[in-house]
Design a protein around this motif. Structure first.
Motif, PDB file in Angstrom:
ATOM      1  N   GLN A  32       0.835  -1.204   0.000  1.00 58.77           N
ATOM      2  CA  GLN A  32       0.000   0.000   0.000  1.00 58.77           C
ATOM      3  C   GLN A  32       0.872   1.257   0.000  1.00 58.77           C
ATOM      4  N   VAL A  33       0.518   2.181  -0.852  1.00 60.57           N
ATOM      5  CA  VAL A  33       1.300   3.410  -0.971  1.00 60.57           C
ATOM      6  C   VAL A  33       1.133   4.265   0.294  1.00 60.57           C
ATOM      7  N   ILE A  34       2.266   4.723   0.811  1.00 55.63           N
ATOM      8  CA  ILE A  34       2.268   5.695   1.911  1.00 55.63           C
ATOM      9  C   ILE A  34       2.786   6.989   1.278  1.00 55.63           C
ATOM     10  N   PRO A  35       2.124   8.107   1.500  1.00 52.56           N
ATOM     11  CA  PRO A  35       2.578   9.339   0.836  1.00 52.56           C
ATOM     12  C   PRO A  35       4.074   9.588   1.090  1.00 52.56           C
ATOM     13  N   SER A  36       4.784   9.921   0.034  1.00 53.89           N
ATOM     14  CA  SER A  36       6.221  10.198   0.144  1.00 53.89           C
ATOM     15  C   SER A  36       6.423  11.506   0.885  1.00 53.89           C
ATOM     16  N   SER A  37       7.672  11.715   1.377  1.00 52.71           N
ATOM     17  CA  SER A  37       7.894  12.982   2.078  1.00 52.71           C
ATOM     18  C   SER A  37       8.202  14.118   1.108  1.00 52.71           C
ATOM     19  N   GLY A  38       8.471  13.783  -0.161  1.00 48.49           N
ATOM     20  CA  GLY A  38       8.588  14.830  -1.177  1.00 48.49           C
ATOM     21  C   GLY A  38       9.989  15.367  -1.363  1.00 48.49           C
ATOM     22  N   SER A  39      10.174  16.104  -2.463  1.00 41.44           N
ATOM     23  CA  SER A  39      11.538  16.502  -2.810  1.00 41.44           C
ATOM     24  C   SER A  39      12.081  17.588  -1.883  1.00 41.44           C
ATOM     25  N   ALA A  40      11.214  18.446  -1.359  1.00 40.31           N
ATOM     26  CA  ALA A  40      11.718  19.494  -0.461  1.00 40.31           C
ATOM     27  C   ALA A  40      12.324  18.854   0.789  1.00 40.31           C
ATOM     28  N   ALA A  41      11.628  17.867   1.342  1.00 37.52           N
ATOM     29  CA  ALA A  41      12.160  17.161   2.514  1.00 37.52           C
ATOM     30  C   ALA A  41      13.419  16.394   2.148  1.00 37.52           C
ATOM     31  N   ALA A  42      13.412  15.799   0.953  1.00 36.10           N
ATOM     32  CA  ALA A  42      14.580  15.019   0.521  1.00 36.10           C
ATOM     33  C   ALA A  42      15.816  15.904   0.479  1.00 36.10           C
ATOM     34  N   LEU A  43      15.620  17.111  -0.028  1.00 29.09           N
ATOM     35  CA  LEU A  43      16.773  17.995  -0.244  1.00 29.09           C
ATOM     36  C   LEU A  43      17.057  18.919   0.939  1.00 29.09           C
ATOM     37  N   ALA A  44      16.252  18.788   2.006  1.00 31.00           N
ATOM     38  CA  ALA A  44      16.366  19.712   3.133  1.00 31.00           C
ATOM     39  C   ALA A  44      17.783  19.776   3.702  1.00 31.00           C
ATOM     40  N   ASN A  45      18.473  18.670   3.714  1.00 35.25           N
ATOM     41  CA  ASN A  45      19.815  18.638   4.304  1.00 35.25           C
ATOM     42  C   ASN A  45      20.928  18.497   3.268  1.00 35.25           C
ATOM     43  N   ALA A  46      20.571  18.640   1.992  1.00 36.48           N
ATOM     44  CA  ALA A  46      21.564  18.367   0.948  1.00 36.48           C
ATOM     45  C   ALA A  46      22.687  19.391   0.958  1.00 36.48           C
ATOM     46  N   PRO A  47      23.948  18.936   0.956  1.00 38.15           N
ATOM     47  CA  PRO A  47      25.070  19.882   0.868  1.00 38.15           C
ATOM     48  C   PRO A  47      24.998  20.714  -0.407  1.00 38.15           C
ATOM     49  N   GLN A  48      24.534  20.098  -1.498  1.00 36.45           N
ATOM     50  CA  GLN A  48      24.418  20.821  -2.753  1.00 36.45           C
ATOM     51  C   GLN A  48      23.245  20.237  -3.539  1.00 36.45           C
ATOM     52  N   GLY A  49      22.312  21.110  -3.917  1.00 34.57           N
ATOM     53  CA  GLY A  49      21.160  20.631  -4.681  1.00 34.57           C
ATOM     54  C   GLY A  49      20.892  21.533  -5.868  1.00 34.57           C
ATOM     55  N   THR A  50      20.432  20.943  -6.961  1.00 30.66           N
ATOM     56  CA  THR A  50      20.093  21.697  -8.172  1.00 30.66           C
ATOM     57  C   THR A  50      18.856  21.072  -8.803  1.00 30.66           C
ATOM     58  N   ASP A  51      17.887  21.886  -9.157  1.00 33.09           N
ATOM     59  CA  ASP A  51      16.694  21.413  -9.879  1.00 33.09           C
ATOM     60  C   ASP A  51      16.047  20.201  -9.203  1.00 33.09           C
ATOM     61  N   GLY A  52      15.946  20.238  -7.897  1.00 34.53           N
ATOM     62  CA  GLY A  52      15.303  19.128  -7.199  1.00 34.53           C
ATOM     63  C   GLY A  52      16.160  17.886  -7.085  1.00 34.53           C
ATOM     64  N   CYS A  53      17.417  17.976  -7.522  1.00 33.94           N
ATOM     65  CA  CYS A  53      18.325  16.824  -7.456  1.00 33.94           C
ATOM     66  C   CYS A  53      19.488  17.116  -6.512  1.00 33.94           C
ATOM     67  N   PHE A  54      20.101  16.034  -6.031  1.00 35.42           N
ATOM     68  CA  PHE A  54      21.352  16.170  -5.289  1.00 35.42           C
ATOM     69  C   PHE A  54      22.464  16.356  -6.313  1.00 35.42           C
ATOM     70  N   GLN A  55      23.345  17.311  -6.042  1.00 37.00           N
ATOM     71  CA  GLN A  55      24.442  17.500  -6.986  1.00 37.00           C
ATOM     72  C   GLN A  55      25.743  16.946  -6.405  1.00 37.00           C
ATOM     73  N   VAL A  56      26.468  16.225  -7.225  1.00 39.53           N
ATOM     74  CA  VAL A  56      27.758  15.654  -6.815  1.00 39.53           C
ATOM     75  C   VAL A  56      28.808  16.028  -7.863  1.00 39.53           C
ATOM     76  N   PRO A  57      30.095  15.934  -7.483  1.00 36.72           N
ATOM     77  CA  PRO A  57      31.120  16.189  -8.502  1.00 36.72           C
ATOM     78  C   PRO A  57      30.864  15.300  -9.720  1.00 36.72           C
ATOM     79  N   ARG A  58      31.182  15.821 -10.857  1.00 37.84           N
ATOM     80  CA  ARG A  58      30.861  15.158 -12.113  1.00 37.84           C
ATOM     81  C   ARG A  58      31.382  13.711 -12.146  1.00 37.84           C
ATOM     82  N   VAL A  59      30.472  12.811 -12.481  1.00 42.74           N
ATOM     83  CA  VAL A  59      30.837  11.409 -12.621  1.00 42.74           C
ATOM     84  C   VAL A  59      31.037  11.146 -14.104  1.00 42.74           C
ATOM     85  N   ILE A  60      32.220  10.656 -14.461  1.00 46.10           N
ATOM     86  CA  ILE A  60      32.500  10.422 -15.879  1.00 46.10           C
ATOM     87  C   ILE A  60      32.154   8.987 -16.217  1.00 46.10           C
ATOM     88  N   GLU A  61      31.447   8.797 -17.338  1.00 43.57           N
ATOM     89  CA  GLU A  61      31.152   7.423 -17.781  1.00 43.57           C
ATOM     90  C   GLU A  61      31.625   7.212 -19.199  1.00 43.57           C
TER      91      GLU A  61
END
Lengths: 478, 485, 95
Positions: free
Chosen positions: C66-95
């Motif tokens: 059963q689906v439980i409402p998610s806490s959402g992107s604002a809560a997800a990013l509340a403690n992020a050291p670096q965030g951009t466009d609703g995402c966590f930002q990390v040093p560039r990963v090369i592939e």
């Protein structure tokens, strides 16, 4: 292809499950939502959060295991696979390592390019997916964790396949099964069914396996074939030139049609698997397995066999009808109502599939339901309408939803099979065409078509063509 | 008992009778903290404002007559519990700025009862330590002698209770982290049976060993607080779905005829003579109260420290992988690549002891060493569990010292981790066996430092253990002594 | 010696910890002492012993799908050291 080498292929398939929620938390698994909107402390790996297993994931694993002839383990455990990557929130992936839920299965494959054979399935285990890493700007990469913690089954085959064709046959069958079971939507583009291929070559006659390369980024059947074919050629050339294949992960580049080494971009793996202390062992009783088995749908292989053996359909028909579960279910419903399997098959493969494709509707939403179609087929078989008229009736029903009998009555489509009524028309036709009668009777048999045409025209297409033919022959030879 | 030394039961009575208010009780705690914490350093984060809001709400509930046991009681939380909107550091630099978005289950339960959360208490970094010296917030000091450690890792919790800064507190216990600081600070501490209390929202050190428990001034309070936090939680797969007994119901039933085992392996050389004397006196008290004291043996005790340090560090090495500077916490990055960011973040964020344990645990799980270290330790854990299973066929519970010595001096053992680890020898086995155990005051050494007595109960035998402890507390007055600050 | 500096450096890499040469030396000494101590477990014959992963034997803890409402992107990013466009930002990963 160099015939002095044998290709050996083993496949690892990740099947994303269609559960409503993630494997260890209650977040929705819906695709395509705003980044990180479908997250919670558990799937974000926040300090203190704990996983709780979604029972429906276990059901799906048991279904997949039974459908692939696996032994379902009475006792299995979850383990942590430890490695650092930004899309892996906890720094470990919860998976199964020792003691997976399913082992020792197999699938039988057959095809035009190779002899029928059995491919072993080593194991199927449950695990959580990682999030998505978006390679945005030069400033950095971005992490979206909506997909993190969504449930996967990993299906690992034995290295039993000897060509790309065998690998594709195996994958298509596995794909068909998981979609049939309803545990996966099968969408390869969205990554719901992902494949890694372990490919090696060895001189014919050699027992030991050659060194393998693991091919990744194979998100369509076509790419899988291209990647395997390329890789086999590459390895043979390498060996022929005195080189050695090294064990590595290679990424398929679909634009160039080649595989490329990921060398240097990943560290040596030492995953430090150990039992996850946050999750309890999983015990699956015989009762549970029996419950799942009882609820399993008839699988495509079983359907094909039944269509051929019990219904006497040609192998081609059986394969087309069984390929997709909704088509098979439409056919199954129809053939119960109208007991002429071949006629049913012709109509489903012809009119029904043609019309749903043309109108872009799912077969479950086909306005001409099996009941309505059975009504048409009944009137074909009792000679009320011709096959040609039946197609008009089908189109009318598609638009109106009325029954075949209603449409036939409204449109006055009823075929004239009454010889008295036809005699009168035939008289008129004979009387109106004395020259052609004389020529026919003089030996110009081809004119029979002309007379039939004239009678059909005069009857406005309602005359039973078989009967017209018979009556004309009698009259003209008299 | 001075006003500053309210208990849950005494303050509860005052509040229910409306002779005092939660706001007044909270003010008293806040003033006590203001006056003493510069010497003790028990608090990492104070939440005076929200505490007064909690207290005001509690007073309304008390007036409305809908109060629960903990309504209006000022409590402290070890800084390991996730508290929504209140910084939670786990004693580490790496979480210096971390403000959780959710409450741990035990915190929810306290809030639902209307308890007043006064603040977040000092602890060893990630609960890794036996002296509170590994905390990024600095050492916390023993109120009985500020040159001594309070014990650890729940040092701040034990100190805040002993010093009257809060009425009671919650701690966590992985290898003795509630019982040992409780003993060193002269208060009562209880580690429940594994699975009795939810771990959801409790920052993990070693998941198969961690349990949440109360630190209180009296056995009575310990029973009350345990009852409030115990019980099944569907969010913790390892929490056990069995009813929580009414611990008060049989608390006063006495110990006549109870069989108390004295494991010979816990009365060894290296046990401080003053500790031995205090525990021997406690044995005499029980004999006088009508209990039957039975010599028993737990033959694998000597292996428990080695077993524990492999299992705990292995689990910790994995549990602490999430501190990677991506989603929360303090990131260190000098513009290099991803791996540089990971290494800088973790190397700057973790203290020396945490790094040592991550390293040992990583090694114990690494390719080629798993069987020799981790798997071996899990097998020895089975032998240790069997020891307890066997001995509980003979006796109802066990009586032992909590620690070989009273609290040592600050800095005395920091250079020798192994010596520090060995001081946990008497508390570790109960965690490995998963059973319940508690510490209660049983005397003082010549230097005036408290000594603790350990009772180890059967799995889910908290009720019988509390009953046994209560009888001792009634017969002695050690728990009434207070440090002078 | 139970463990070499090279082993310790390898383990540090796995654990994403960087150690200065001096730290590496100290760490090797401390780990060696611990490994020497835990060696005492080998005094016990455990061949026939089943390992304990959970102190309280239990199995099968589940949740329903059963689906439980998610806490959402604002809560997800509340403690992020670096965030951009609703995402966590990390040093560039090369592939």
């Amino acid at each position: 292809m160099n015939t002095r080498y044998e290709t050996v292929i083993g496949l690892e398939v990740h099947v994303q499950l269609t559960t409503a929620t993630k494997i260890f938390c209650g977040c929705s698994t819906a695709f395509g939502q705003a980044p990180n909107s479908q997250t919670c402390p558990v799937c974000l790996g926040l300090p203190g959060a704990l996983p709780v297993l979604n029972r429906e994931v276990v059901n799906a694993a048991i279904k997949a295991g039974l459908a692939t002839n696996c032994r379902i383990a009475p006792y299995s455990i979850f383990a942590r696979k430890n490695y650092f990557y930004p899309d892996l929130p906890k720094g470990y992936q919860i998976s199964q390592f020792e003691l997976p839920i399913c082992e020792h299965g197999w699938l039988d494959i057959g095809g035009e390019e190779f002899a029928a054979k059995r491919v072993g399935i080593t194991r199927i285990h449950m695990e959580e997916d990682a999030g998505k890493l978006l390679h945005g700007s030069s400033a950095g990469s971005l992490v979206d964790l909506n997909r993190a913690c969504t449930p996967l089954l990993e299906v690992v085959s034995e290295p039993d396949m000897r060509s790309a064709a065998e690998a594709i046959a195996y994958l298509k069958q596995l794909h068909q099964i998981v979609v049939y079971l309803g545990v996966c939507d099968g969408n390869m583009e969205e990554g719901s069914f992902r494949c890694d291929a372990n490919v090696s070559v060895r001189p014919v006659g050699q027992v030991e396996l050659g060194t393998r390369a693991e091919l990744k980024n194979l998100n369509s059947f076509r790419f899988i074939k291209q990647a395997i074919d390329f890789e086999v050629e590459r390895q043979i050339e390498l060996i022929e030139d005195g080189g050695k294949v090294i064990q590595e992960t290679r990424l398929f580049d679909p634009d160039a049609g080649v595989t490329r080494s990921m060398r240097g971009k990943e560290q040596a793996h030492d995953y430090r698997y150990f039992p996850d202390p946050d999750l309890l062992p999983l015990e699956v009783s015989d009762v549970w397995i029996d419950e799942v088995r009882a609820a399993l749908p008839e699988l495509p292989g079983q359907k094909r066999q039944r269509y051929e053996e019990a219904l006497g359909l040609p192998a081609y028909d059986a394969a087309v009808l069984a390929a997709e579960r909704p088509v098979a279910e439409y056919f199954d419903a129809l053939v119960v109502l109208h007991k002429n399997p071949k006629l049913c098959s012709n109509w489903v493969m012809g009119e029904v599939l043609g019309a749903v494709k043309e109108n872009d509707v799912a077969i479950v939403d086909c306005p001409v339901t099996p009941t309505l179609l059975a009504g048409i087929l009944k009137r074909i078989e009792d000679n009320t309408i011709s096959g040609k008229m039946a197609k008009t009736v089908f189109t009318t029903i598609w638009q109106s939803g009325k029954s075949a009998d209603e449409v036939i009555a409204e449109k006055g489509l009823k075929q004239v099979s009454d010889s008295g009524a036809l005699d009168a028309i035939i008289d008129e036709v004979i009387a109106a065409n004395p020259t052609e009668v004389a020529e026919y009777q003089g030996g110009k048999d081809k004119l029979m078509g002309f007379f039939v045409g004239q009678v059909m025209k005069a009857s406005k297409g309602k005359a039973n063509p078989g009967l017209v033919n018979q009556l004309l022959k009698e009259r003209l030879s008299a | 008992m001075s006003e500053s030394q309210f208990t849950i039961s005494s303050l509860g009575k005052e509040l229910q009778a409306q002779r005092t208010t939660a706001v007044a009780a909270t003010r008293q705690c806040v003033e006590r903290i203001n006056n003493t914490d510069n010497q003790l350093n028990a608090f990492i984060t104070r939440c005076d404002d929200s505490a007064f809001q909690d207290a005001t709400a509690a007073d309304a509930r008390l007036s409305a007559g809908s109060a629960a046991t903990l309504t209006g009681i000022p409590l402290g939380l070890k800084d390991i519990f996730s508290t929504k909107g209140v910084r939670t550091t786990c004693g580490s630099k790496i979480l210096d700025n971390y403000v959780p978005v959710y409450d741990a289950t035990v915190v929810e339960r306290l809030r639902a009862q209307g308890a007043v959360i006064v603040g977040k208490l000092n602890m060893d970094e990630f609960a890794m330590g036996s002296s509170n010296e590994t905390s990024a917030a600095g050492v916390c000091r023993n109120p009985w002698d500020k040159n001594h450690v309070p014990g650890g890792s729940s040092g701040g919790s034990a100190v805040a209770v002993a010093a009257g800064q809060v009425v009671a507190a919650l701690g966590t216990d992985t290898g003795g982290s509630i019982r040992q600081p409780a003993a060193h600070c002269g208060v009562v501490g209880l580690k429940p049976t594994y699975g009795r209390v939810s771990r959801y929202g409790v920052i993990a050190f070693a998941s198969s060993l961690d349990q949440v428990g109360p630190i209180t001034r009296t056995v009575d309070d310990c029973a009350l607080l345990l009852e409030a936090i115990a019980g099944y939680d569907p969010r913790d797969s390892t929490s056990v779905d069995c009813p929580v007994p009414d611990y008060q119901a049989h608390l006063r039933d006495g110990v006549t005829g109870k069989k108390i085992g004295l494991p010979r392996e816990y009365f060894i050389e290296g046990l401080d003579p003053e500790v031995k004397r205090a525990v021997d006196d406690a044995i005499e008290v029980y004999r006088r109260l009508g209990a039957e004291l039975v010599p028993v043996s737990l033959p694998h005790t000597d292996y428990s420290v080695a077993c524990y340090y492999l299992i705990a560090t292995a689990e910790a090495s994995s549990n602490l992988a999430r501190y990677d500077g991506v989603r929360f916490g303090v990131r260190h990055s000098s513009g290099g690549g991803l791996i540089d960011m990971y290494q800088q973040t973790r190397s700057a964020g973790f203290g020396a002891e945490v790094k040592r344990r991550i390293m040992l645990g990583t090694y114990a799980l690494s390719s080629g060493y798993y069987d020799a270290y981790y798997l071996k330790a899990q097998k020895v854990r089975t032998l240790i569990r069997q020891d307890f299973h066997n001995v509980f066929e003979q006796v109802d519970l066990l009586l032992t010292p909590v620690a070989p010595t009273a609290a040592f001096k600050i800095g005395e053992k920091t250079d020798d981790p192994l010596q520090m680890y060995l001081s946990d020898i008497f508390t570790i086995p109960a965690n490995l066996a998963g059973t319940c155990a508690m510490s209660l005051p049983c005397g003082f050494d010549a230097a005036g430092m408290p000594i603790g007595l350990q009772l180890i109960g059967k799995p889910f035998g908290e009720g019988e253990m509390l009953q046994t402890a209560w009888a001792f507390e009634q017969a002695t007055d050690w728990h009434t002594r207070q440090p002078v600050l | 010696m139970k463990i070499s500096e090279q082993d310790v450096a390898y383990v540090a890499g796995l654990a994403r910890l960087s150690l200065t040469p001096e730290e590496l030396k100290t760490m090797t000494g401390k780990m060696d002492a611990m490994l020497g101590y835990v060696d005492k477990l080998n005094e016990l014959d455990t061949d026939a012993i089943v390992p304990t992963a959970h102190a309280v034997p239990m199995a099968n803890a589940f949740r329903g799908d059963q689906v439980i409402p998610s806490s959402g992107s604002a809560a997800a990013l509340a403690n992020a050291p670096q965030g951009t466009d609703g995402c966590f930002q990390v040093p560039r990963v090369i592939e």
